[in-house]
Each structure stands twice: as C-alpha cells, then as structure tokens.
Design a protein around this motif. Structure first.
Motif, PDB file in Angstrom:
ATOM      1  N   ILE A  71       8.405  -4.677 -11.761  1.00  5.21           N
ATOM      2  CA  ILE A  71       8.465  -6.015 -12.347  1.00  5.21           C
ATOM      3  C   ILE A  71       8.754  -7.023 -11.248  1.00  5.21           C
ATOM      4  N   GLN A  72       7.855  -7.990 -11.078  1.00  6.16           N
ATOM      5  CA  GLN A  72       7.996  -9.014 -10.053  1.00  6.16           C
ATOM      6  C   GLN A  72       8.637 -10.270 -10.656  1.00  6.16           C
ATOM      7  N   THR A  73       9.648 -10.787  -9.985  1.00  8.43           N
ATOM      8  CA  THR A  73      10.338 -11.980 -10.464  1.00  8.43           C
ATOM      9  C   THR A  73      10.470 -12.986  -9.329  1.00  8.43           C
ATOM     10  N   ASP A  74      11.026 -14.153  -9.670  1.00  5.03           N
ATOM     11  CA  ASP A  74      11.248 -15.187  -8.666  1.00  5.03           C
ATOM     12  C   ASP A  74      12.623 -15.065  -8.025  1.00  5.03           C
ATOM     13  N   SER A  75      13.269 -13.942  -8.213  1.00  2.00           N
ATOM     14  CA  SER A  75      14.579 -13.701  -7.618  1.00  2.00           C
ATOM     15  C   SER A  75      14.457 -12.621  -6.558  1.00  2.00           C
ATOM     16  N   SER A  76      15.342 -12.683  -5.588  1.00  2.53           N
ATOM     17  CA  SER A  76      15.312 -11.674  -4.532  1.00  2.53           C
ATOM     18  C   SER A  76      15.782 -10.316  -5.029  1.00  2.53           C
ATOM     19  N   SER A  77      16.493 -10.301  -6.139  1.00  3.66           N
ATOM     20  CA  SER A  77      17.013  -9.058  -6.692  1.00  3.66           C
ATOM     21  C   SER A  77      16.713  -9.002  -8.179  1.00  3.66           C
ATOM     22  N   TYR A  78      15.960  -7.999  -8.604  1.00  3.22           N
ATOM     23  CA  TYR A  78      15.670  -7.867 -10.032  1.00  3.22           C
ATOM     24  C   TYR A  78      16.943  -7.573 -10.819  1.00  3.22           C
ATOM     25  N   ARG A  79      17.894  -6.901 -10.222  1.00  5.55           N
ATOM     26  CA  ARG A  79      19.125  -6.585 -10.932  1.00  5.55           C
ATOM     27  C   ARG A  79      19.899  -7.850 -11.262  1.00  5.55           C
ATOM     28  N   GLU A  80      19.933  -8.801 -10.315  1.00  6.55           N
ATOM     29  CA  GLU A  80      20.574 -10.086 -10.619  1.00  6.55           C
ATOM     30  C   GLU A  80      19.790 -10.839 -11.681  1.00  6.55           C
ATOM     31  N   TRP A  81      18.478 -10.767 -11.594  1.00  2.94           N
ATOM     32  CA  TRP A  81      17.631 -11.463 -12.554  1.00  2.94           C
ATOM     33  C   TRP A  81      17.790 -10.860 -13.948  1.00  2.94           C
ATOM     34  N   ASN A 208      12.078 -14.132 -21.924  1.00  3.24           N
ATOM     35  CA  ASN A 208      12.161 -13.833 -20.492  1.00  3.24           C
ATOM     36  C   ASN A 208      13.322 -12.893 -20.184  1.00  3.24           C
ATOM     37  N   THR A 209      13.665 -12.071 -21.166  1.00  8.29           N
ATOM     38  CA  THR A 209      14.821 -11.191 -21.041  1.00  8.29           C
ATOM     39  C   THR A 209      14.640 -10.147 -19.958  1.00  8.29           C
ATOM     40  N   PHE A 210      13.502  -9.456 -19.976  1.00 10.45           N
ATOM     41  CA  PHE A 210      13.269  -8.342 -19.067  1.00 10.45           C
ATOM     42  C   PHE A 210      12.122  -8.571 -18.094  1.00 10.45           C
ATOM     43  N   ALA A 211      11.278  -9.539 -18.396  1.00  8.06           N
ATOM     44  CA  ALA A 211      10.138  -9.812 -17.520  1.00  8.06           C
ATOM     45  C   ALA A 211       9.809 -11.301 -17.581  1.00  8.06           C
ATOM     46  N   PRO A 212       9.278 -11.869 -16.502  1.00  9.61           N
ATOM     47  CA  PRO A 212       8.917 -13.297 -16.514  1.00  9.61           C
ATOM     48  C   PRO A 212       7.835 -13.588 -17.546  1.00  9.61           C
ATOM     49  N   THR A 213       7.823 -14.816 -18.028  1.00  7.35           N
ATOM     50  CA  THR A 213       6.841 -15.206 -19.035  1.00  7.35           C
ATOM     51  C   THR A 213       5.507 -15.625 -18.421  1.00  7.35           C
ATOM     52  N   GLU A 214       5.465 -15.867 -17.108  1.00  7.89           N
ATOM     53  CA  GLU A 214       4.245 -16.383 -16.485  1.00  7.89           C
ATOM     54  C   GLU A 214       3.064 -15.428 -16.638  1.00  7.89           C
ATOM     55  N   ALA A 215       3.321 -14.138 -16.699  1.00  8.39           N
ATOM     56  CA  ALA A 215       2.238 -13.166 -16.769  1.00  8.39           C
ATOM     57  C   ALA A 215       1.771 -12.887 -18.202  1.00  8.39           C
ATOM     58  N   MET A 216       2.409 -13.498 -19.183  1.00  7.56           N
ATOM     59  CA  MET A 216       2.045 -13.261 -20.578  1.00  7.56           C
ATOM     60  C   MET A 216       0.785 -14.035 -20.947  1.00  7.56           C
ATOM     61  N   PRO A 218      -1.400 -16.737 -22.957  1.00 10.67           N
ATOM     62  CA  PRO A 218      -0.962 -18.115 -23.237  1.00 10.67           C
ATOM     63  C   PRO A 218      -0.183 -18.278 -24.540  1.00 10.67           C
ATOM     64  N   VAL A 219      -0.665 -17.670 -25.618  1.00 15.19           N
ATOM     65  CA  VAL A 219       0.027 -17.828 -26.904  1.00 15.19           C
ATOM     66  C   VAL A 219       1.400 -17.171 -26.859  1.00 15.19           C
ATOM     67  N   LEU A 220       1.454 -15.960 -26.332  1.00 15.27           N
ATOM     68  CA  LEU A 220       2.734 -15.261 -26.239  1.00 15.27           C
ATOM     69  C   LEU A 220       3.692 -15.984 -25.295  1.00 15.27           C
ATOM     70  N   ARG A 221       3.141 -16.542 -24.214  1.00 14.86           N
ATOM     71  CA  ARG A 221       4.011 -17.255 -23.281  1.00 14.86           C
ATOM     72  C   ARG A 221       4.635 -18.474 -23.944  1.00 14.86           C
ATOM     73  N   THR A 222       3.863 -19.201 -24.735  1.00 12.87           N
ATOM     74  CA  THR A 222       4.404 -20.372 -25.431  1.00 12.87           C
ATOM     75  C   THR A 222       5.511 -19.971 -26.388  1.00 12.87           C
ATOM     76  N   ILE A 223       5.264 -18.908 -27.162  1.00 10.36           N
ATOM     77  CA  ILE A 223       6.286 -18.437 -28.102  1.00 10.36           C
ATOM     78  C   ILE A 223       7.537 -18.001 -27.352  1.00 10.36           C
ATOM     79  N   ALA A 224       7.340 -17.260 -26.270  1.00 10.28           N
ATOM     80  CA  ALA A 224       8.473 -16.733 -25.508  1.00 10.28           C
ATOM     81  C   ALA A 224       9.298 -17.858 -24.882  1.00 10.28           C
ATOM     82  N   GLU A 225       8.633 -18.882 -24.357  1.00  4.26           N
ATOM     83  CA  GLU A 225       9.366 -19.940 -23.670  1.00  4.26           C
ATOM     84  C   GLU A 225      10.074 -20.892 -24.634  1.00  4.26           C
TER      85      GLU A 225
END
Length: 286
Positions: A71-81, A208-216, A218-225
């Motif tokens: 899982i790729q995130t915008d944080s240097s550490s996924y554990r912190e994210w 955005n609990t376990f994974a970023p919403t950017e990769a979702m 469009p419809v799912l991303r809107t609901i998630a955000e």
C-alpha cells in the motif's frame, strides 16, 4: 423524696432516632451509580474489552506487517499513516458495546427494575454514555501504546496532539448515541450485532482508514472522502504530523478536516441523540 415513675424512666432513656433521608439521590449521584455498575460488569467480564484491545491490535498487525508493504501512501511510514485509521475504526466499533449492553438490559428486564426506583430515566442513558467514553478511552490508550511500539509518533507538539485525541473522543460520543439508538430499537442482541456489523464495518473500510482514496474509482472516492471517518482520520494525521495536507483534488472535507470532523460529530449527535431518546422512551413505556 419521690421516686421516678416507670413512665418517667422510659422517657428519660428514650433516644430520638436519627432522621432518615428518603429523598432520591441527585442526578449526578444517579449517573455515578450507573457508571459504576457498568464498570463492575467490565471488571467481572474483561472479555467486554476485546473490541478496544485485542481487535485493534490484530488489525495493526495484519495491515502494518502483512498488507502494508503493498500500500503506497503520502507518508514516509505506513505504520504512522495507519494508526489514526485504526483508532477511528476502534472508536466506531465501540458503539457495539453500548448497543449490546443497553439491549441486554432491556431484554432482561433490568430497565424495568430501574423504572421502579425513584431515579431519573435519563440517568440510565447518561450513565451509559459516560461509560462508553471511558470504554473508548481505554481503547485509545491501548492503541497509543501499540503505536509507540510500532514506530508511530506525535510530531506536531502537545497542543495539536491533544486536539486530535479530543476530536477522537468527540466522534466517539456521537457514535455512542448511534449505539443507544440501535440498542433501543432492536429486539434482540442478535439483531443488534447483525445491524451494527453490516453498517459500521463497511463504513470504516470505505474511507481512508487503511488505504488512500486517490486510487479508488471516482464514485467510491467521492463517497469515501465525504465519509465522516475520513475527515476524522485526516485531521488526526495532520495534527500529529504524520502526513502533509490533503492533495488539491481531494474533496472539501479533507481540505478542512478539523472543522469538518467537529461539524460531523455535532451533526450526528444532533440528529441521532433525539431519535435515540425517543426510541428508548418508547421501548421502556411499552
């Protein structure tokens, strides 16, 4: 000299009995007794804490050490994210214990016994709410210790760190009213578990609990955000300094996560609390 009569002797040895206060205890005392009752149940049945102890630690282990590498995130550490997301999910799931506890009290006739006592009907709900906050705080403590072990840190200072925890508790208070509503409306613990699991579980994952919403999609991303949990998680991540601000193409709640989290919590409480009180009153007056 005249001798005292028996009646005089009896009166002289009679001691006035102390006055007994038959007035019911005040509301604060009633709430305290209800909270203490729930805490005693937890002490006798420590398995009631599994939803805020074992379960979140299990999710941390699974996602941080099993799925985190992919899982790729915008944080240097996924554990912190990850940790703020696990905390928000834990707070949402804490409504289970409130719903189940209240429903079992209703089904077993405990509430009917309370109604026969000279206490306020509202003390039961207030006591349950206060206990829910205490129960949730135990989960926050466990998750904080777990986070420190796996490498999570608060990097933005004391004030922002405390604000994030307060946002988490505020959201937990709103979820307690959801639990009270479900516990009052459902007729069995099985129905409570079924409804809570089929609603809370997908809500905590479609965010955005376990994974970023950017990769979702469009419809799912809107609901998630626009999911209240997403704004709460984003607010905690930013306040703790675990991530940079949300990208420019993110939805409005993620652009202003702190204000949105407060607004969502207040809105949920304002809408759900009256419905919960009405359901409880209707259930206890059948």
């Amino acid at each position: 000299m005249s001798q005292p009569t028996a009646d005089t002797a009896t009166r002289s040895t009679t001691v006035a009995a102390p006055a007994v206060d038959l007035r019911p205890p005040g509301l604060a005392r009633q709430v305290q007794m209800m909270v203490w009752r729930n805490l005693k149940h937890t002490r006798r049945q420590p398995e009631m804490l599994t939803d805020v102890t074992i379960q979140p630690v299990m999710f941390v282990v699974l996602f941080a050490f099993v799925f985190g590498g992919s899982i790729q995130t915008d944080s240097s550490s996924y554990r912190e994210w990850l940790l703020p997301g696990i905390m928000a999910q834990t707070m949402a799931f804490a409504s289970f214990i409130v719903a189940n506890g209240l429903n079992m009290d209703l089904e077993k006739g405990i509430i009917d016994r309370f109604r026969s006592l000279p206490i306020s009907r509202g003390s039961v709900l207030i006591g349950r709410s206060v206990y829910g906050i205490i129960h949730s705080s135990i989960g926050i403590f466990v998750m904080s210790v777990t986070g420190l072990v796996i490498g999570w840190r608060i990097r933005n200072g004391f004030v922002d760190g405390v604000l994030a925890f307060l946002l988490l508790l505020l959201f937990g208070f709103a979820m307690i009213w959801v639990g009270i509503l479900v516990g009052s409306a459902m007729r069995s613990p099985e129905a409570v578990n079924g409804l809570m699991f089929t609603t809370i579980f997908p809500v905590t994952f479609l965010a955005n609990t376990f994974a970023p919403t950017e990769a979702m999609a469009p419809v799912l991303r809107t609901i998630a955000e626009w999911n209240p949990i997403s704004s709460l998680v984003q607010a905690m991540r930013e306040l703790w300094g675990n991530v940079p601000p949300a990208p420019a193409d993110a939805a409005l709640p993620l652009q202003h996560p702190v204000v949105t989290s407060i607004a969502w919590s207040v809105l949920i409480t304002a809408v759900i609390a009256p419905l919960a009180v009405r359901a409880y009153v209707r259930r206890t007056t059948d």
